[in-house]
Design a protein around this motif. Structure first.
Motif, mmCIF file in Angstrom:
data_model
loop_
_atom_site.group_PDB
_atom_site.id
_atom_site.type_symbol
_atom_site.label_atom_id
_atom_site.label_comp_id
_atom_site.label_asym_id
_atom_site.label_seq_id
_atom_site.Cartn_x
_atom_site.Cartn_y
_atom_site.Cartn_z
ATOM 1 N N SER A 168 23.598 13.093 -7.380
ATOM 2 C CA SER A 168 22.224 13.557 -8.014
ATOM 3 C C SER A 168 21.027 12.799 -7.573
ATOM 4 O O SER A 168 21.279 11.549 -7.354
ATOM 5 N N CYS A 173 27.752 11.516 -8.630
ATOM 6 C CA CYS A 173 27.726 12.917 -8.538
ATOM 7 C C CYS A 173 26.725 13.374 -7.581
ATOM 8 O O CYS A 173 26.362 14.451 -7.274
ATOM 9 N N CYS A 179 23.010 9.470 -6.714
ATOM 10 C CA CYS A 179 23.704 8.872 -7.712
ATOM 11 C C CYS A 179 25.286 8.626 -6.653
ATOM 12 O O CYS A 179 25.593 9.484 -6.153
ATOM 13 N N CYS A 219 22.142 7.240 -13.667
ATOM 14 C CA CYS A 219 22.200 8.395 -13.434
ATOM 15 C C CYS A 219 21.730 9.283 -14.663
ATOM 16 O O CYS A 219 22.519 9.352 -15.446
ATOM 17 N N CYS A 252 24.792 12.490 -14.750
ATOM 18 C CA CYS A 252 26.198 12.214 -15.372
ATOM 19 C C CYS A 252 26.288 10.926 -16.188
ATOM 20 O O CYS A 252 27.271 10.391 -16.648
#
Ligand SMILES: [Zn+2]
Length: 136
Positions: free
Chosen positions: A126, A124, A121, A103, A106
């Motif tokens: 993402s 998080c 992710c 990721c 993070c």
């Protein structure tokens, strides 16, 4: 005859993309490319303290091949230290059981089953993730 390159088993990718020396003026030197399998060989032999026989079996290579990968890894680490060069990890000829992703938000490294086909992710959520197989 081109030699066939067998894939080397790597349990997990390195937990970093690279290392940078500091306190040096040699910032323009090109980075040393440390292959995943070289990182793995160094980890197994010098960190996990495995003998070469065990380590070569774990990586699914002959002892001679393991010794070569290991020597190359040590040579590169020494070069990086002495020449104050950055170290960059690159995929090389590694084979991993699981598909690892990074990721970019993070910086988590996580595995994902091929069947999941998700592009977020695991930590998080993402969408700024990359596969560690195809990119450096
Ligand atoms: Zn994340």
């Amino acid at each position: 005859m081109p030699r066939q390159r067998r894939l080397r088993k790597v349990v997990a990718p390195p937990k970093f993309k690279g290392f940078k020396p500091y306190g040096t003026s040699n910032s323009s030197a090109t980075a040393i490319e440390l292959l995943y399998e070289e990182y793995e060989a160094l980890k197994l032999a010098d960190y996990d303290m495995m003998n070469h026989k065990e380590a070569s079996e774990l990586m699914n290579v002959s002892r001679a091949t393991f010794a070569r990968i290991y020597e190359s890894a040590r040579r590169k680490m020494a070069q990086a230290l002495v020449e104050t060069r950055e170290i960059k990890t690159v995929y090389g000829n590694a084979e991993m059981d699981e598909s690892w992703h990074l990721c970019n938000d993070c910086h988590a490294r996580f595995t994902m089953p091929e069947s999941a086909k998700k592009d977020t992710c695991a930590l998080c959520s993402s969408t700024n993730i990359e596969s560690l197989k195809t990119t450096n």
